[in-house]
Write an enzyme that holds these catalytic residues in place. Structure first.
Site, PDB file in Angstrom:
ATOM      1  N   ARG A  45       0.889  -1.169   0.000  1.00 51.34           N
ATOM      2  CA  ARG A  45       0.000   0.000   0.000  1.00 51.34           C
ATOM      3  C   ARG A  45       0.928   1.221   0.000  1.00 51.34           C
ATOM      4  NH1 ARG A  45       2.443   1.830   3.845  1.00 51.34           N
ATOM      5  NH2 ARG A  45       0.903   3.454   3.890  1.00 51.34           N
ATOM      6  N   GLY A  46       0.320   2.429  -0.067  1.00 52.75           N
ATOM      7  CA  GLY A  46       1.125   3.649  -0.147  1.00 52.75           C
ATOM      8  C   GLY A  46       1.226   4.060  -1.603  1.00 52.75           C
ATOM      9  N   ASP A 234      -2.066  10.938  -1.634  1.00 51.90           N
ATOM     10  CA  ASP A 234      -2.392   9.951  -2.675  1.00 51.90           C
ATOM     11  C   ASP A 234      -2.712  10.603  -4.003  1.00 51.90           C
ATOM     12  OD1 ASP A 234      -2.873   8.483  -0.039  1.00 51.90           O
ATOM     13  OD2 ASP A 234      -2.778   6.929  -1.583  1.00 51.90           O
ATOM     14  N   LYS A 245      -4.936   9.540   3.466  1.00 47.53           N
ATOM     15  CA  LYS A 245      -5.659   8.603   4.334  1.00 47.53           C
ATOM     16  C   LYS A 245      -6.757   9.298   5.111  1.00 47.53           C
ATOM     17  CE  LYS A 245      -5.294   5.110   4.536  1.00 47.53           C
ATOM     18  NZ  LYS A 245      -6.193   4.277   3.705  1.00 47.53           N
TER      19      LYS A 245
HETATM   20  O1  MRU Z   1      -4.490   2.841   2.148  1.00 50.20           O
HETATM   21  P1  MRU Z   1      -3.017   3.155   2.060  1.00 50.20           P
HETATM   22  O2  MRU Z   1      -2.224   2.587   3.179  1.00 50.20           O
HETATM   23  O3  MRU Z   1      -2.471   2.832   0.704  1.00 50.20           O
HETATM   24  O4  MRU Z   1      -2.960   4.734   2.219  1.00 50.20           O
HETATM   25  C1  MRU Z   1      -1.698   5.337   2.227  1.00 50.20           C
HETATM   26  C2  MRU Z   1      -1.730   6.786   2.524  1.00 50.20           C
HETATM   27  O5  MRU Z   1      -2.763   7.394   2.645  1.00 50.20           O
HETATM   28  C3  MRU Z   1      -0.404   7.471   2.567  1.00 50.20           C
HETATM   29  O6  MRU Z   1      -0.440   8.527   3.480  1.00 50.20           O
HETATM   30  C4  MRU Z   1      -0.107   8.038   1.166  1.00 50.20           C
HETATM   31  O7  MRU Z   1      -0.209   7.025   0.224  1.00 50.20           O
HETATM   32  C5  MRU Z   1       1.213   8.672   1.099  1.00 50.20           C
HETATM   33  S1  MRU Z   1       2.472   7.445   0.950  1.00 50.20           S
HETATM   34  C6  MRU Z   1       3.964   8.197   0.711  1.00 50.20           C
END
Ligand code: MRU
Length: 341
Positions: A45-46, A234, A245
């Site tokens: 994820r990320g 994102d 998030k």
């Molecule tokens: O649902 P996720 O864990 O993929 O969400 C990730 C986030 O919201 C992070 O803060 C975002 O992707 C920035 S990662 C450098």
């Protein structure tokens, strides 16, 4: 920490983030189907990492076609990218990387070493992301003072990227330059990116971190316990509205009330110049099961209704600055974001 994603002998290996910090196990991907499963089930994820994983996914798709003794055509790439693009809708880095892989295919189409060419492009995306993180972290570290206490939400660290991290990269660079920093990491229900990933990453680096439920933001700001917020993103619209998030918006609101600067650290690949503002951002809605259960343990009445939007949009007026590999973005954001391209 760069061993959370690597390519070896024609396979993609992904550190299973669902098991951290308790176990370090890897998921081996050899097909597009393996990669889409790893993205959908949150093995990885990320936003930036999703882009990199999707890029390697395209390489696996090309290899599958080659194994079936097929000439790889543009229509195959369109099919592969369509499947990978149907996984998670909010992180724009995923679509950015798929577009870059499609462009690379158009350059190399017909080459007998097409799989190798495409692997070269995926590796370039991966390596550039690490370089961009290091660069934006150096810029961002200038905004951090000795003795600062910083709140971060979710996980925008090495694990969420090709390596080094965005929001956590800034914190890491400030720490490496000798500044004494304290971090409040929010838990980040329901996947617990904060408790499981951010706390682990920062402790590995020897950075002073304390875990809090995200509903503590208002209290901590009102007591003067936090003097900066840094989060990742994102997708960022042209006007600076930022998807991150879910919970980020609430933290930004509370930060604004107490005049705590709110920084968003992200590579240029997270900016979506095709959309004017955050109303155009597709917010992923995940299964209600993820709210109702912690692993297999039911947390509420079995047939309770539940809802889980994985992201929210922070209006750009709550953002103090963006931190990118091209420098710090000031207001008016629209003018300066356009200049990034
Ligand atoms: O649902 P996720 O864990 O993929 O969400 C990730 C986030 O919201 C992070 O803060 C975002 O992707 C920035 S990662 C450098």
């Amino acid at each position: 920490m760069t061993d959370h994603i690597y390519w070896k002998n024609g396979s993609l290996y992904l550190l299973d983030q669902r098991e951290l910090p308790f176990k370090k196990t890897y998921v081996r991907c050899t097909t597009v189907r393996d990669v889409t499963a790893a993205i959908n089930n949150m093995t990885v994820r990320g936003a930036p990492l999703l882009g990199i994983v999707a890029a390697y996914g395209v390489v696996l798709g090309v290899m599958e076609k080659k194994k079936a003794k097929r000439t790889v055509r543009g229509s195959d790439i369109a099919g592969i990218t369509r499947v990978l693009g149907r996984t998670r809708p909010t992180a724009v880095n995923l679509f950015w990387a798929l577009k870059r892989m499609t462009d690379a295919f158009e350059r190399y189409e017909g080459d007998k070493d097409i799989a190798e060419d495409m692997l070269g492009e995926a590796i370039a995306i991966h390596v550039e992301d690490i370089e961009n993180n290091r660069m934006l972290s150096l810029y961002g570290a200038e905004l951090i003072g000795d003795g600062d206490t910083i709140m971060t939400h979710c996980n925008a660290g090495a694990l969420a990227t090709g390596g080094y991290g965005t929001a956590l990269g800034v914190i890491r660079a400030a720490h490496e330059s000798g500044k004494r920093i304290k971090v409040f990491s929010t838990e980040t229900r329901p996947y617990m990116q904060g408790s499981r990933l951010t706390v682990w990453e920062l402790m590995e680096e020897g950075i002073n971190v304390e875990l809090v439920p995200e509903n503590h933001a208002g209290l901590l700001f009102s007591r003067g316990f936090v003097n900066k917020v840094i989060v990742g993103a994102d997708r960022i619209a042209l006007n600076g509205d930022t998807a991150n998030k879910v919970g980020t918006f609430m933290i930004a609101l509370a930060a604004s009330e107490y005049k705590v600067p709110f920084f968003v650290a992200a590579p240029v690949s997270t900016f979506d110049r095709s959309i004017g503002d955050g109303t155009f951002i597709d917010i992923e809605e995940r299964s209600a099961r993820e709210v109702k259960y912690l692993d297999d343990r039911l947390l509420t009445v079995r047939n309770a209704k539940a809802r889980y939007y994985a992201f929210d949009i922070t209006p750009s007026r709550y953002v103090t600055n963006f931190i990118t590999e091209k420098g710090i973005i000031e207001k008016p954001f629209k003018k300066y974001i356009k200049m990034l391209f």
